[in-house]
Scaffold this motif. Structure first.
Motif, PDB file in Angstrom:
ATOM      1  N   PRO A  41       0.627  -1.166   0.193  1.00 11.18           N
ATOM      2  CA  PRO A  41       0.242  -0.353   0.243  1.00 11.18           C
ATOM      3  C   PRO A  41       0.341   1.748   0.043  1.00 11.18           C
ATOM      4  N   GLU A  42       0.184   2.348  -0.496  1.00 17.07           N
ATOM      5  CA  GLU A  42       0.732   3.865  -0.535  1.00 17.07           C
ATOM      6  C   GLU A  42       0.961   4.022   1.126  1.00 17.07           C
ATOM      7  N   PHE A  43       2.014   4.688   1.590  1.00 18.88           N
ATOM      8  CA  PHE A  43       2.031   4.542   2.858  1.00 18.88           C
ATOM      9  C   PHE A  43       2.974   6.677   3.483  1.00 18.88           C
ATOM     10  N   GLY A  44       1.757   7.139   3.222  1.00 22.64           N
ATOM     11  CA  GLY A  44       2.471   8.579   3.507  1.00 22.64           C
ATOM     12  C   GLY A  44       2.580   8.784   5.086  1.00 22.64           C
ATOM     13  N   GLY A  45       2.368   8.182   5.778  1.00 25.92           N
ATOM     14  CA  GLY A  45       2.534   8.186   7.910  1.00 25.92           C
ATOM     15  C   GLY A  45       3.653   8.630   7.856  1.00 25.92           C
ATOM     16  N   PHE A  46       4.452   9.455   9.433  1.00 23.47           N
ATOM     17  CA  PHE A  46       4.867   9.377   9.873  1.00 23.47           C
ATOM     18  C   PHE A  46       6.120   8.426  11.012  1.00 23.47           C
ATOM     19  N   LEU A  47       6.750   8.048  10.194  1.00 22.70           N
ATOM     20  CA  LEU A  47       7.818   7.275  11.308  1.00 22.70           C
ATOM     21  C   LEU A  47       8.842   7.223  12.256  1.00 22.70           C
ATOM     22  N   ASP A  48       9.132   7.000  13.993  1.00 26.06           N
ATOM     23  CA  ASP A  48       9.520   7.786  14.093  1.00 26.06           C
ATOM     24  C   ASP A  48      11.434   7.150  14.216  1.00 26.06           C
ATOM     25  N   ALA A  49      12.251   7.243  14.782  1.00 25.99           N
ATOM     26  CA  ALA A  49      13.593   6.338  15.202  1.00 25.99           C
ATOM     27  C   ALA A  49      13.480   5.311  14.446  1.00 25.99           C
ATOM     28  N   GLY A  50      12.809   4.300  15.641  1.00 28.39           N
ATOM     29  CA  GLY A  50      11.973   3.275  15.736  1.00 28.39           C
ATOM     30  C   GLY A  50      11.590   2.875  14.375  1.00 28.39           C
ATOM     31  N   GLY A  51      11.146   3.420  13.851  1.00 33.24           N
ATOM     32  CA  GLY A  51      10.360   2.462  12.539  1.00 33.24           C
ATOM     33  C   GLY A  51       8.484   2.668  12.949  1.00 33.24           C
ATOM     34  N   GLU A  52       7.920   3.018  13.853  1.00 34.82           N
ATOM     35  CA  GLU A  52       6.919   3.164  14.620  1.00 34.82           C
ATOM     36  C   GLU A  52       5.854   4.337  13.704  1.00 34.82           C
ATOM     37  N   GLU A  53       4.433   3.934  13.649  1.00 34.04           N
ATOM     38  CA  GLU A  53       4.076   5.242  13.619  1.00 34.04           C
ATOM     39  C   GLU A  53       3.538   6.537  14.266  1.00 34.04           C
ATOM     40  N   ALA A  54       3.157   6.745  14.264  1.00 31.99           N
ATOM     41  CA  ALA A  54       2.949   8.199  15.456  1.00 31.99           C
ATOM     42  C   ALA A  54       1.237   8.370  15.468  1.00 31.99           C
ATOM     43  N   TYR A  55       0.492   8.397  16.465  1.00 31.75           N
ATOM     44  CA  TYR A  55      -0.793   8.657  16.646  1.00 31.75           C
ATOM     45  C   TYR A  55      -0.838   9.335  17.851  1.00 31.75           C
ATOM     46  N   GLY A  56      -1.328  10.253  17.867  1.00 34.76           N
ATOM     47  CA  GLY A  56      -2.651  11.421  18.186  1.00 34.76           C
ATOM     48  C   GLY A  56      -3.652  11.313  19.737  1.00 34.76           C
ATOM     49  N   GLU A  57      -3.412  11.640  20.562  1.00 36.38           N
ATOM     50  CA  GLU A  57      -3.943  10.859  21.605  1.00 36.38           C
ATOM     51  C   GLU A  57      -5.772  10.292  21.486  1.00 36.38           C
ATOM     52  N   GLU A  58      -6.285  11.619  20.012  1.00 35.86           N
ATOM     53  CA  GLU A  58      -7.679  10.714  20.201  1.00 35.86           C
ATOM     54  C   GLU A  58      -7.746   9.128  19.210  1.00 35.86           C
TER      55      GLU A  58
END
Length: 229
Positions: A6-23
């Protein structure tokens, strides 16, 4: 079934994980706080329950900690039970979460290191389930952060490529690994999944003991299963 690559445009941190908001994290917490119950087990393709709700499957070697992770996600200590003999369970176990989605505990693909254990354990039912289940949203492939990637893990990724099933790597038992070693393992896994067309680029680093990564994994699953919620 979800498409591979799939196309992926999300943000990855230094560990390769996606960032999620509080909601999104709160939505995951609320979903997994609801009732979750075992409702079905299948050992043959003709025994599979009707495909109605979105399904999220968990796969990995027999001693990787699948049961512990599922229990940590749902906040229930004994919902999923590990076999007393690793590699013995050969069935798909289905759990209903609040009548909103289904969690599927797949059998471990072999206690031995040899890649042939994947072929032997996952032939027939497992492969047919993966390639034919229209409601299967993603497979979370669990990898033990404490040990090297096994040939059987790579063989499982190749099988998921063949089945054209989107999978995401989840590191388990991260509480037992020092930060530098964990960072190296995360980089290794990110490089490995990058070579597989069915792999999702983000990884999740977890610990069923400390709760690390559980919120992230809940948010990921909630986004997959309930995109409009």
């Amino acid at each position: 079934m979800s498409e591979a690559s799939p196309e992926f445009g999300g943000f990855l941190d230094a560990g390769g994980e996606e960032a999620y908001g509080e909601e999104e994290r709160e939505a995951g917490r609320l979903l997994f706080a609801r009732e979750c119950r075992f409702f079905y087990a299948a050992q043959r393709l003709d025994q599979l329950p009707e495909a109605v709700l979105p399904e999220i499957a968990f796969a990995g070697r027999s001693n990787v900690g699948k049961s512990s992770l599922i229990n940590a996600l749902t906040g229930r200590r004994t919902l999923a039970r590990a076999s007393s003999t690793p590699g013995r369970t050969k069935q798909l176990n289905f759990f209903d979460l609040a009548e909103r989605l289904v969690l599927v505990d797949m059998p471990g693909y072999g206690y031995a290191q040899a890649a042939k254990s994947v072929k032997e354990d996952w032939q027939g039912l497992m492969f047919n389930y993966l390639r034919g289940r229209t409601t299967l949203e993603r497979v979370f492939l669990l990898l033990d952060a404490r040990v090297e990637i096994k040939d059987s893990d790579v063989a499982a990724m190749k099988l998921l490529d063949r089945a054209a099933v989107l999978f995401q790597a989840v590191l388990t038992k991260c509480d037992s690994v020092k930060p530098a070693a964990l960072a190296a393992k995360q980089a290794e896994v990110r490089a490995l999944v990058g070579r597989h067309p069915a792999a999702y680029p983000a990884i999740v680093s977890t610990s069923a003991e400390t709760g690390r990564g559980i919120e992230t994994l809940r948010a990921t699953i909630t986004r997959l299963a309930l995109p409009a919620s």
